[in-house]
Design a protein around this motif. Structure first.
Motif, PDB file in Angstrom:
ATOM      1  N   ASN A 191       6.650   2.584 -13.020  1.00  0.00           N
ATOM      2  CA  ASN A 191       6.654   1.300 -13.728  1.00  0.00           C
ATOM      3  C   ASN A 191       7.665   0.338 -13.115  1.00  0.00           C
ATOM      4  OD1 ASN A 191       4.673   2.125 -15.507  1.00  0.00           O
ATOM      5  ND2 ASN A 191       6.151   2.942 -16.967  1.00  0.00           N
ATOM      6  N   GLU A 192       8.825   0.855 -12.699  1.00  0.00           N
ATOM      7  CA  GLU A 192       9.858   0.005 -12.102  1.00  0.00           C
ATOM      8  C   GLU A 192       9.339  -0.686 -10.849  1.00  0.00           C
ATOM      9  OE1 GLU A 192      14.264   0.384 -10.036  1.00  0.00           O
ATOM     10  OE2 GLU A 192      13.288   2.166 -10.834  1.00  0.00           O
ATOM     11  N   LEU A 193       8.709   0.075  -9.970  1.00  0.00           N
ATOM     12  CA  LEU A 193       8.195  -0.501  -8.734  1.00  0.00           C
ATOM     13  C   LEU A 193       7.053  -1.478  -9.014  1.00  0.00           C
ATOM     14  CD1 LEU A 193       8.175  -0.706  -5.680  1.00  0.00           C
ATOM     15  CD2 LEU A 193       6.706   1.310  -5.624  1.00  0.00           C
ATOM     16  N   LEU A 194       6.165  -1.118  -9.920  1.00  0.00           N
ATOM     17  CA  LEU A 194       5.053  -2.009 -10.255  1.00  0.00           C
ATOM     18  C   LEU A 194       5.562  -3.329 -10.828  1.00  0.00           C
ATOM     19  CD1 LEU A 194       2.596   0.610 -11.761  1.00  0.00           C
ATOM     20  CD2 LEU A 194       2.391  -0.551  -9.555  1.00  0.00           C
ATOM     21  N   ASP A 195       6.611  -3.275 -11.649  1.00  0.00           N
ATOM     22  CA  ASP A 195       7.198  -4.499 -12.197  1.00  0.00           C
ATOM     23  C   ASP A 195       7.829  -5.345 -11.092  1.00  0.00           C
ATOM     24  OD1 ASP A 195       6.395  -3.748 -14.722  1.00  0.00           O
ATOM     25  OD2 ASP A 195       8.357  -2.938 -15.304  1.00  0.00           O
ATOM     26  N   MET A 196       8.518  -4.691 -10.148  1.00  0.00           N
ATOM     27  CA  MET A 196       9.128  -5.424  -9.031  1.00  0.00           C
ATOM     28  C   MET A 196       8.067  -6.115  -8.182  1.00  0.00           C
ATOM     29  SD  MET A 196      12.122  -2.879  -7.725  1.00  0.00           S
ATOM     30  CE  MET A 196      12.611  -4.000  -6.428  1.00  0.00           C
ATOM     31  N   LEU A 197       6.966  -5.423  -7.937  1.00  0.00           N
ATOM     32  CA  LEU A 197       5.887  -6.021  -7.151  1.00  0.00           C
ATOM     33  C   LEU A 197       5.266  -7.204  -7.879  1.00  0.00           C
ATOM     34  CD1 LEU A 197       4.229  -2.756  -5.818  1.00  0.00           C
ATOM     35  CD2 LEU A 197       5.483  -4.449  -4.467  1.00  0.00           C
ATOM     36  N   LYS A 198       5.117  -7.062  -9.181  1.00  0.00           N
ATOM     37  CA  LYS A 198       4.539  -8.150  -9.963  1.00  0.00           C
ATOM     38  C   LYS A 198       5.447  -9.378  -9.932  1.00  0.00           C
ATOM     39  CE  LYS A 198       2.277  -8.921 -14.362  1.00  0.00           C
ATOM     40  NZ  LYS A 198       1.891  -8.320 -15.635  1.00  0.00           N
ATOM     41  N   LEU A 201       0.851  -1.193   0.000  1.00  0.00           N
ATOM     42  CA  LEU A 201       0.000   0.000   0.000  1.00  0.00           C
ATOM     43  C   LEU A 201       0.882   1.237   0.000  1.00  0.00           C
ATOM     44  CD1 LEU A 201      -1.704  -2.336   1.373  1.00  0.00           C
ATOM     45  CD2 LEU A 201      -3.013  -0.517   2.371  1.00  0.00           C
ATOM     46  N   ALA A 202       0.633   2.129  -0.939  1.00  0.00           N
ATOM     47  CA  ALA A 202       1.416   3.362  -1.015  1.00  0.00           C
ATOM     48  C   ALA A 202       0.595   4.429  -1.729  1.00  0.00           C
ATOM     49  CB  ALA A 202       2.718   3.112  -1.755  1.00  0.00           C
ATOM     50  N   PRO A 216      -2.710   4.078  -6.066  1.00  0.00           N
ATOM     51  CA  PRO A 216      -3.540   4.787  -7.043  1.00  0.00           C
ATOM     52  C   PRO A 216      -2.666   5.343  -8.167  1.00  0.00           C
ATOM     53  CG  PRO A 216      -3.575   5.908  -4.913  1.00  0.00           C
ATOM     54  CD  PRO A 216      -2.717   4.721  -4.765  1.00  0.00           C
ATOM     55  N   PRO A 217      -3.128   5.259  -9.392  1.00  0.00           N
ATOM     56  CA  PRO A 217      -2.332   5.774 -10.509  1.00  0.00           C
ATOM     57  C   PRO A 217      -2.329   7.302 -10.546  1.00  0.00           C
ATOM     58  CG  PRO A 217      -4.438   4.969 -11.301  1.00  0.00           C
ATOM     59  CD  PRO A 217      -4.384   4.647  -9.840  1.00  0.00           C
ATOM     60  N   ARG A 219      -4.859   2.208 -14.282  1.00  0.00           N
ATOM     61  CA  ARG A 219      -5.048   0.823 -13.848  1.00  0.00           C
ATOM     62  C   ARG A 219      -5.910   0.800 -12.599  1.00  0.00           C
ATOM     63  NH1 ARG A 219      -1.892   1.039  -9.810  1.00  0.00           N
ATOM     64  NH2 ARG A 219      -0.111   2.375 -10.031  1.00  0.00           N
ATOM     65  N   ALA A 220      -6.538  -0.308 -12.385  1.00  0.00           N
ATOM     66  CA  ALA A 220      -7.424  -0.465 -11.229  1.00  0.00           C
ATOM     67  C   ALA A 220      -6.609  -0.819  -9.987  1.00  0.00           C
ATOM     68  CB  ALA A 220      -8.441  -1.557 -11.505  1.00  0.00           C
ATOM     69  N   TYR A 221      -7.130  -0.445  -8.832  1.00  0.00           N
ATOM     70  CA  TYR A 221      -6.542  -0.825  -7.548  1.00  0.00           C
ATOM     71  C   TYR A 221      -7.679  -0.971  -6.550  1.00  0.00           C
ATOM     72  CZ  TYR A 221      -7.154   4.008  -6.011  1.00  0.00           C
ATOM     73  OH  TYR A 221      -7.696   5.221  -5.663  1.00  0.00           O
ATOM     74  N   SER A 222      -7.414  -1.644  -5.472  1.00  0.00           N
ATOM     75  CA  SER A 222      -8.448  -1.900  -4.466  1.00  0.00           C
ATOM     76  C   SER A 222      -8.632  -0.678  -3.571  1.00  0.00           C
ATOM     77  CB  SER A 222      -8.061  -3.111  -3.625  1.00  0.00           C
ATOM     78  OG  SER A 222      -8.965  -3.251  -2.551  1.00  0.00           O
TER      79      SER A 222
END
Length: 101
Positions: A46-53, A38-39, A62-63, A71-74
């Motif tokens: 993109n770098e962080l999102l790729d690492m999380l994936k 959560l952040a 949130p984008p 992109r969607a998020y909870s």
């Protein structure tokens, strides 16, 4: 700062005020075992999102408005972000007490 689901600090990095928060996220993620990250929007890279994936961790970030593809998020999980905000509030309160002579 990294906190667990109970609001207990699990790690952190102190930097100067001019260092971007998102640049420190990979260092905080070392040996991180979590289901979700959560952040706020500052961490929407993109770098962080790729690492999380790659780590199979759900990104609850949130984008930023400038993203071409939103992109969607909870939203429900994102509301739990108050836990880390409470940690920072407590740190600021103790800083005020510690600096009084």
């Amino acid at each position: 700062m990294v906190v667990d689901e109970y609001g207990m600090p699990a790690g952190g990095i102190v930097t100067s005020g001019t260092v971007a928060d998102c640049s420190q996220a990979p260092l905080l993620m070392e040996d991180l075992e979590a289901e979700a990250f959560l952040a706020d929007k500052a961490y929407d890279t993109n770098e962080l999102l790729d690492m999380l994936k790659e780590a199979d961790i759900t990104a609850v970030i949130p984008p930023v408005k400038s993203r071409k593809e939103q992109r969607a998020y909870s939203h429900e999980l994102y509301r739990a972000r108050h836990v880390i905000e409470n940690v920072f509030r407590a740190l600021k309160r103790w800083r005020g007490i510690a600096t009084r002579y």
